[in-house]
Design an enzyme around this catalytic site. Sequence first.
Site, PDB file in Angstrom:
ATOM      1  N   ARG A   1      -0.435  20.779  24.342  1.00  0.00           N
ATOM      2  CA  ARG A   1      -0.079  21.639  23.216  1.00  0.00           C
ATOM      3  C   ARG A   1      -1.144  21.674  22.130  1.00  0.00           C
ATOM      4  O   ARG A   1      -0.835  21.560  20.940  1.00  0.00           O
ATOM      5  CB  ARG A   1       1.266  21.217  22.629  1.00  0.00           C
TER       6      ARG A   1
ATOM      7  N   LYS B   1      14.678  26.915  22.540  1.00  0.00           N
ATOM      8  CA  LYS B   1      13.337  26.746  23.084  1.00  0.00           C
ATOM      9  C   LYS B   1      12.462  25.971  22.100  1.00  0.00           C
ATOM     10  O   LYS B   1      12.769  25.866  20.915  1.00  0.00           O
ATOM     11  CB  LYS B   1      12.704  28.117  23.360  1.00  0.00           C
ATOM     12  N   ASP B   2      11.348  25.438  22.632  1.00  0.00           N
ATOM     13  CA  ASP B   2      10.401  24.691  21.814  1.00  0.00           C
ATOM     14  C   ASP B   2       9.729  25.601  20.791  1.00  0.00           C
ATOM     15  O   ASP B   2       9.452  26.770  21.072  1.00  0.00           O
ATOM     16  CB  ASP B   2       9.328  24.054  22.696  1.00  0.00           C
ATOM     17  N   LYS B   3       9.419  25.037  19.622  1.00  0.00           N
ATOM     18  CA  LYS B   3       8.750  25.817  18.584  1.00  0.00           C
ATOM     19  C   LYS B   3       7.259  25.952  18.854  1.00  0.00           C
ATOM     20  O   LYS B   3       6.703  27.055  18.755  1.00  0.00           O
ATOM     21  CB  LYS B   3       8.971  25.169  17.215  1.00  0.00           C
ATOM     22  N   HIS B   4       6.579  24.851  19.198  1.00  0.00           N
ATOM     23  CA  HIS B   4       5.126  24.900  19.397  1.00  0.00           C
ATOM     24  C   HIS B   4       4.852  25.393  20.812  1.00  0.00           C
ATOM     25  O   HIS B   4       4.440  24.643  21.701  1.00  0.00           O
ATOM     26  CB  HIS B   4       4.507  23.526  19.158  1.00  0.00           C
TER      27      HIS B   4
END
Length: 220
Positions: free
Chosen positions: A28, A92-95
């Site tokens: 990420r 869902k994931d932010k990053h």
Amino acid sequence: MRESHPIEQAVGIDYAVSDADGIGGELRVDPEDFRVDEIENFDAEPLDADPGAYPEILLRATLRSWDTNDFAARLSDALDMSRERVSWAGTKDKHAVTTQLFSVSDGDPDAIVGLDIRDAEIDVLGRTGRPISFGDLHGNRFEIRVRETVDDAGDRVSEITDDLRAFGGDSDSGDGIPSDDDNGDSTVVWRSKLVRPAAVRQPATDYSRGRAAYRSRRVA
């Protein structure tokens, strides 16, 4: 099986499935390094279907660096409505860069199409008789980029993948594809999908069922 990292053990993960060495690297670095696309299990009627029978507007949003709850709040603010009128099937994931379904109760399709929300692409799909909810999602498809991996990352990924498939018996455990990024550093792109067990899915048909019960509790 290899013992897991102490941090993993602290949350109940005692062992790793594979005895293979890891590939090192960084996760990420950019939101685009972690992509999640929903495997959809929820169809829509055309937009010109009867709004009385199909009051929900179904849309697909591709989001960059958005938390699901934050985007739902931003969407409802942009439409000047209660946040309770926006629903989804899974957070869902932010990053990350994510693609997922939302439904908007008694929404105006033209107003939704005309929205300009940063780092969000919105496609209106049609109408449904009830809001989308947990269980309407078939699963998720992932693409994960790991940067600055070890030189033999491709071989290690193959070994790990074989171990995962032997353990889980799932042909969709994924594949790692070695490549070089723009700086010439070694990277691995992992593509996989996770499918929700059928026992917790809801059928994607008969969207009018439950509409009256939903509308009776809806917040205006």
